[in-house]
Write a protein that holds these residues in place. Structure first.
Motif, PDB file in Angstrom:
ATOM      1  N   GLU A  86     -91.761  25.822 -16.769  1.00 24.16           N
ATOM      2  CA  GLU A  86     -93.108  25.492 -16.282  1.00 24.16           C
ATOM      3  C   GLU A  86     -93.431  24.021 -16.504  1.00 24.16           C
ATOM      4  OE1 GLU A  86     -95.871  28.080 -18.140  1.00 24.16           O
ATOM      5  OE2 GLU A  86     -95.081  29.917 -17.222  1.00 24.16           O
ATOM      6  N   LYS A  87     -92.882  23.443 -17.570  1.00 30.44           N
ATOM      7  CA  LYS A  87     -93.137  22.031 -17.876  1.00 30.44           C
ATOM      8  C   LYS A  87     -92.043  21.118 -17.347  1.00 30.44           C
ATOM      9  CE  LYS A  87     -95.739  23.107 -22.087  1.00 30.44           C
ATOM     10  NZ  LYS A  87     -95.847  22.867 -23.564  1.00 30.44           N
ATOM     11  N   GLY A  88     -91.181  21.679 -16.507  1.00 30.67           N
ATOM     12  CA  GLY A  88     -90.103  20.876 -15.940  1.00 30.67           C
ATOM     13  C   GLY A  88     -88.806  21.017 -16.715  1.00 30.67           C
ATOM     14  N   VAL A  89     -87.956  20.019 -16.592  1.00 31.11           N
ATOM     15  CA  VAL A  89     -86.650  20.019 -17.256  1.00 31.11           C
ATOM     16  C   VAL A  89     -86.841  19.687 -18.730  1.00 31.11           C
ATOM     17  CG1 VAL A  89     -84.366  18.952 -17.322  1.00 31.11           C
ATOM     18  CG2 VAL A  89     -85.499  19.321 -15.126  1.00 31.11           C
ATOM     19  N   ASN A  90     -86.086  20.372 -19.565  1.00 29.90           N
ATOM     20  CA  ASN A  90     -86.125  20.070 -20.996  1.00 29.90           C
ATOM     21  C   ASN A  90     -85.697  18.622 -21.224  1.00 29.90           C
ATOM     22  OD1 ASN A  90     -85.439  19.850 -23.820  1.00 29.90           O
ATOM     23  ND2 ASN A  90     -85.340  22.075 -23.909  1.00 29.90           N
ATOM     24  N   PHE A 231     -87.382   1.804 -25.750  1.00 32.57           N
ATOM     25  CA  PHE A 231     -87.450   3.248 -25.524  1.00 32.57           C
ATOM     26  C   PHE A 231     -88.531   3.888 -26.384  1.00 32.57           C
ATOM     27  CE2 PHE A 231     -86.036   7.579 -26.664  1.00 32.57           C
ATOM     28  CZ  PHE A 231     -86.088   8.153 -25.400  1.00 32.57           C
ATOM     29  N   MET A 232     -88.630   3.478 -27.625  1.00 32.75           N
ATOM     30  CA  MET A 232     -89.670   4.002 -28.507  1.00 32.75           C
ATOM     31  C   MET A 232     -91.055   3.696 -27.956  1.00 32.75           C
ATOM     32  SD  MET A 232     -88.630   5.668 -31.232  1.00 32.75           S
ATOM     33  CE  MET A 232     -87.398   5.839 -32.512  1.00 32.75           C
ATOM     34  N   LEU A 233     -91.220   2.502 -27.415  1.00 33.68           N
ATOM     35  CA  LEU A 233     -92.515   2.130 -26.845  1.00 33.68           C
ATOM     36  C   LEU A 233     -92.830   2.996 -25.627  1.00 33.68           C
ATOM     37  CD1 LEU A 233     -94.986   0.296 -26.783  1.00 33.68           C
ATOM     38  CD2 LEU A 233     -93.650  -1.352 -25.443  1.00 33.68           C
ATOM     39  N   MET A 234     -91.825   3.204 -24.755  1.00 35.83           N
ATOM     40  CA  MET A 234     -92.046   4.044 -23.582  1.00 35.83           C
ATOM     41  C   MET A 234     -92.358   5.485 -23.997  1.00 35.83           C
ATOM     42  SD  MET A 234     -91.861   1.978 -21.109  1.00 35.83           S
ATOM     43  CE  MET A 234     -92.003   3.212 -19.828  1.00 35.83           C
ATOM     44  N   THR A 235     -91.668   5.968 -25.033  1.00 40.67           N
ATOM     45  CA  THR A 235     -91.933   7.313 -25.545  1.00 40.67           C
ATOM     46  C   THR A 235     -93.352   7.423 -26.069  1.00 40.67           C
ATOM     47  OG1 THR A 235     -89.606   7.582 -26.162  1.00 40.67           O
ATOM     48  CG2 THR A 235     -91.197   9.076 -27.185  1.00 40.67           C
ATOM     49  N   LEU A 236     -93.807   6.401 -26.769  1.00 34.71           N
ATOM     50  CA  LEU A 236     -95.171   6.386 -27.313  1.00 34.71           C
ATOM     51  C   LEU A 236     -96.207   6.403 -26.191  1.00 34.71           C
ATOM     52  CD1 LEU A 236     -96.928   6.156 -29.873  1.00 34.71           C
ATOM     53  CD2 LEU A 236     -96.831   3.674 -29.591  1.00 34.71           C
ATOM     54  N   LEU A 237     -95.961   5.637 -25.146  1.00 36.84           N
ATOM     55  CA  LEU A 237     -96.876   5.601 -24.004  1.00 36.84           C
ATOM     56  C   LEU A 237     -96.929   6.963 -23.309  1.00 36.84           C
ATOM     57  CD1 LEU A 237     -95.970   2.112 -22.473  1.00 36.84           C
ATOM     58  CD2 LEU A 237     -98.060   2.714 -23.704  1.00 36.84           C
ATOM     59  N   ILE A 238     -95.760   7.597 -23.163  1.00 38.31           N
ATOM     60  CA  ILE A 238     -95.700   8.915 -22.520  1.00 38.31           C
ATOM     61  C   ILE A 238     -96.463   9.946 -23.337  1.00 38.31           C
ATOM     62  CG2 ILE A 238     -94.124  10.817 -21.954  1.00 38.31           C
ATOM     63  CD1 ILE A 238     -92.061   8.666 -21.159  1.00 38.31           C
ATOM     64  N   GLU A 239     -96.278   9.914 -24.667  1.00 43.47           N
ATOM     65  CA  GLU A 239     -96.971  10.857 -25.542  1.00 43.47           C
ATOM     66  C   GLU A 239     -98.477  10.598 -25.553  1.00 43.47           C
ATOM     67  OE1 GLU A 239     -95.934  13.430 -27.405  1.00 43.47           O
ATOM     68  OE2 GLU A 239     -93.810  13.316 -26.878  1.00 43.47           O
ATOM     69  N   THR A 240     -98.857   9.341 -25.608  1.00 39.94           N
ATOM     70  CA  THR A 240    -100.279   8.989 -25.726  1.00 39.94           C
ATOM     71  C   THR A 240    -101.050   9.333 -24.472  1.00 39.94           C
ATOM     72  OG1 THR A 240     -99.702   7.176 -27.236  1.00 39.94           O
ATOM     73  CG2 THR A 240    -101.894   7.110 -26.218  1.00 39.94           C
ATOM     74  N   TYR A 241    -100.437   9.068 -23.314  1.00 42.83           N
ATOM     75  CA  TYR A 241    -101.136   9.284 -22.045  1.00 42.83           C
ATOM     76  C   TYR A 241    -100.695  10.571 -21.343  1.00 42.83           C
ATOM     77  CZ  TYR A 241    -102.734   4.524 -22.758  1.00 42.83           C
ATOM     78  OH  TYR A 241    -103.308   3.389 -23.297  1.00 42.83           O
ATOM     79  N   ASP A 242    -100.024  11.457 -22.097  1.00 46.62           N
ATOM     80  CA  ASP A 242     -99.660  12.787 -21.604  1.00 46.62           C
ATOM     81  C   ASP A 242     -98.904  12.730 -20.275  1.00 46.62           C
ATOM     82  OD1 ASP A 242     -99.451  15.502 -21.774  1.00 46.62           O
ATOM     83  OD2 ASP A 242    -101.391  15.913 -20.828  1.00 46.62           O
ATOM     84  N   MET A 243     -97.799  12.002 -20.284  1.00 39.56           N
ATOM     85  CA  MET A 243     -96.947  11.894 -19.091  1.00 39.56           C
ATOM     86  C   MET A 243     -95.569  12.506 -19.379  1.00 39.56           C
ATOM     87  SD  MET A 243     -97.848   8.038 -17.750  1.00 39.56           S
ATOM     88  CE  MET A 243     -97.197   7.271 -19.241  1.00 39.56           C
ATOM     89  N   LYS A 244     -95.565  13.664 -20.033  1.00 34.15           N
ATOM     90  CA  LYS A 244     -94.329  14.261 -20.513  1.00 34.15           C
ATOM     91  C   LYS A 244     -93.384  14.676 -19.385  1.00 34.15           C
ATOM     92  CE  LYS A 244     -96.407  15.905 -24.814  1.00 34.15           C
ATOM     93  NZ  LYS A 244     -96.689  17.073 -25.698  1.00 34.15           N
TER      94      LYS A 244
END
Length: 283
Positions: A86-90, A231-244
């Protein structure tokens, strides 16, 4: 283009790049060595004989070929939706496949260490020369690149803290991630020091070749640390702005980037034509 379609494109590149393109380049280098520096003229290069060397390369070819097929099988299950939730690819799927793709390289590293050990055991020279080598990391690394590594780390902390503050996040993931990166930095300096001061693996390798190879490895460490900060920065942005939904894409891109800046850099800059193979001849 949907996130799933984009992921399939990126994952296809991961299959081709890591299980076909780079393995083909490594096999080409091995064939070049066998052709231009055979055991008949360079016996010290083959402590277990050239046939053993050829068998290792055959195993390398077959394991990569298997991984190549496995990659497209994974792609089939993604395309049919069987591995899409439901949330896409793992997001850890590219990482799991990446571990399989790196097995042949780890196998090569293992056999390389075994062959180097055999070289030391078979080294019958009673008088061995030793050259004074530079012991500082700055002899192997330019100041601007080292500065860029630290700048990427500081930039991650500053930008990450600002993003979390603007988003009103109470639990600071920037602090945790910066701690993880700091551990990576410490390991980088410890391993670099070991490379510079440690015992030479290949007893026949010339001082110039050793200095060149150590320098290239340390450079790849630097590029890897910079990529990890990004990569850590991009991961943080994805987590913060809910772009999982884009996380699997970012994971695959990051893993491919790691291989390009490590294996790709070494293949492009450690040219066989520049190495001194005369040390492996029988004098």
């Amino acid at each position: 283009m949907t996130e799933l379609t984009l992921f399939m494109v990126v994952f296809s590149l991961q299959i081709i790049l890591l299980s076909a393109y780079f393995p083909a380049r490594i096999l080409k280098r091995a064939a070049y060595v066998l052709q231009h520096y055979p055991s008949s003229t360079h016996p010290k290069l083959y402590p277990k004989g050239s046939d053993f060397f050829s068998r290792i390369m055959q195993w390398f070819l077959w394991i990569n070929s298997t991984n190549f097929v496995v990659g497209w099988v994974i792609m089939y299950f993604i395309y049919t939706g069987q591995w899409v939730g439901e949330k896409g690819v793992n997001p850890m799927l590219p990482w799991g496949y990446f571990m399989l793709q790196m097995l042949p390289s780890q196998m090569m590293e293992f056999f390389g260490m075994r062959l180097a050990k055999l070289m030391k055991q078979q080294d019958s020279r009673t008088i061995k020369t030793a050259q004074l080598a530079p012991r500082s990391i700055m002899n192997y690394l330019s100041p601007w690149l080292l500065g860029l590594v630290f700048f990427s780390y500081i930039s991650f902390i500053v930008i990450g803290s600002y993003v979390e503050h603007q988003a009103g996040t109470s639990n600071s993931k920037t602090l945790i991630m910066s701690g993880i990166l700091l551990i990576g930095f410490v390991l980088f300096f410890l391993f670099s020091k070991w490379l510079i001061n440690g015992k030479v693996k290949d007893p026949y390798q010339s001082a110039d070749d050793r200095h060149r190879s150590v320098s290239k490895v340390i450079h790849t460490f630097c590029y890897t640390l910079i990529a990890c900060c990004l990569f850590m920065l991009m991961t943080l942005l994805i987590e913060t702005y809910d772009m999982k939904a884009v996380m699997p894409i970012m994971m695959s891109v990051f893993l491919q980037m790691l291989v390009v800046i490590s294996m790709g850099y070494m293949l492009n800059n450690c040219r066989l034509e520049d190495m001194n193979f005369d040390v492996y001849k029988t004098h």
